[in-house]
Every structure is written in C-alpha cells, then in structure tokens.
Design a protein around this motif. Structure first.
Motif: not given
Length: 168
Positions: A6-26
């Motif tokens: 069993p392998v669980t991959a969790t994508i933390v929504m706060d980190e994902l949203l921050y990364d999207i906003m930061n990418e567009t900002y940069l």
C-alpha cells in the motif's frame, strides 16, 4: 506469493494552492515593466471569490486525469461521480496498491510528480484566460510531469535470492 504494497500519496491543498499562486506571481514579476502592469496583475492567481472557482475546477480536472493515469494501482471503489467543486481545505489523497517489487524509494517521487502535474496543469488553464502567451509552456511542463508520474510508479526493486534452507 508476495503481498502488494500500500502506498499513500497526499497532496496538501494549502501547499498546492500556494504553489499555483506563487508560480503565477513569479512569472508575472519577471515580465512586468512600466507599460504592462495591468496585464501582469491579471496574471496573478489568487483565492479571491472571482478566481477561486476557476482554480479549484482546474485542480479537480488535473487530479481526475492523474487518477485515470494511475487507475490500475488505485484502490478506490465507486461507480458514481459528480461535477461539484472540490474544497480548498481538503487534501488530495491517492491510495495506491503497488506490486510487491515496487521500489519504495520512488514513493516521494510519486507525490512530487503529482503535485507538479496538478500545479502546471492549473497554471496552464489559468493562463489560457489571463496570459495565452505562456499557457503552452505550462501545458508542456504538465506533460513532462505526467511522464514523471508514469516513471515513478514503474520503479521496481531488483529481485533478491531467498536464503537456502538448511535441512538435515
């Protein structure tokens, strides 16, 4: 017969949203000059009411694409779906059942590649509306991230010989 892993991959929504906003900002900051400040300002993704639905819809679509790509490993039951928006506060979780020879060292690579794919896909969708010139670049980045997902789940450990039984 060996057990599956069993392998669980969790994508933390706060980190994902921050990364999207930061990418567009940069990206916007790198092309800003004295004449395009209004255009650049519209490139910045945010969770303002008028932007949030678009971003969350893009995230949901990209996550669904990841699930389709990983379908043979997913341990989900369900024959129904809907088109509701996902929550900006709920993390995205992939519960995978991997072959017994899956190389566990690749587990982190799965989560990182999924995060990258969702981010790049969401930024591409955002730029289709706000910055068409860069949208194709992020579509290409998303395609490379999808390939990294495939590579990560395909990693296998080298077989090991069983110890010989000593029977006297």
């Amino acid at each position: 017969m060996a057990n599956k892993k069993p392998v669980t991959a969790t994508i933390v929504m706060d980190e994902l949203l921050y990364d999207i906003m930061n990418e567009t900002y940069l990206r916007g900051r790198t092309i800003q000059d004295d004449t395009n400040y209004k255009q650049v300002a519209s490139m910045f993704a945010s969770l303002d009411e008028e932007n949030q639905d678009k971003i969350l819809r893009s995230i949901k679509k990209a996550f669904s694409e990841v699930k389709t790509e990983l379908a043979e490993y997913l341990t989900e039951n369900g024959q129904t779906t809907d088109n509701k928006l996902i929550s900006a506060t709920a993390d995205l979780v992939l519960s995978l059942t991997m072959p017994s020879n899956f190389n566990e060292a690749a587990t982190a690579g799965v989560a990182e590649a999924v995060h990258d794919y969702i981010r790049n896909s969401a930024v591409s969708d955002w730029y289709l509306v706000t910055n068409k010139a860069d949208a194709a670049d992020y579509t290409g980045l998303a395609a490379r991230s999808l390939e990294n997902i495939r590579k990560s789940v395909s990693k296998r450990s080298r077989p090991m010989r069983r110890a010989a039984a000593t029977g006297n």
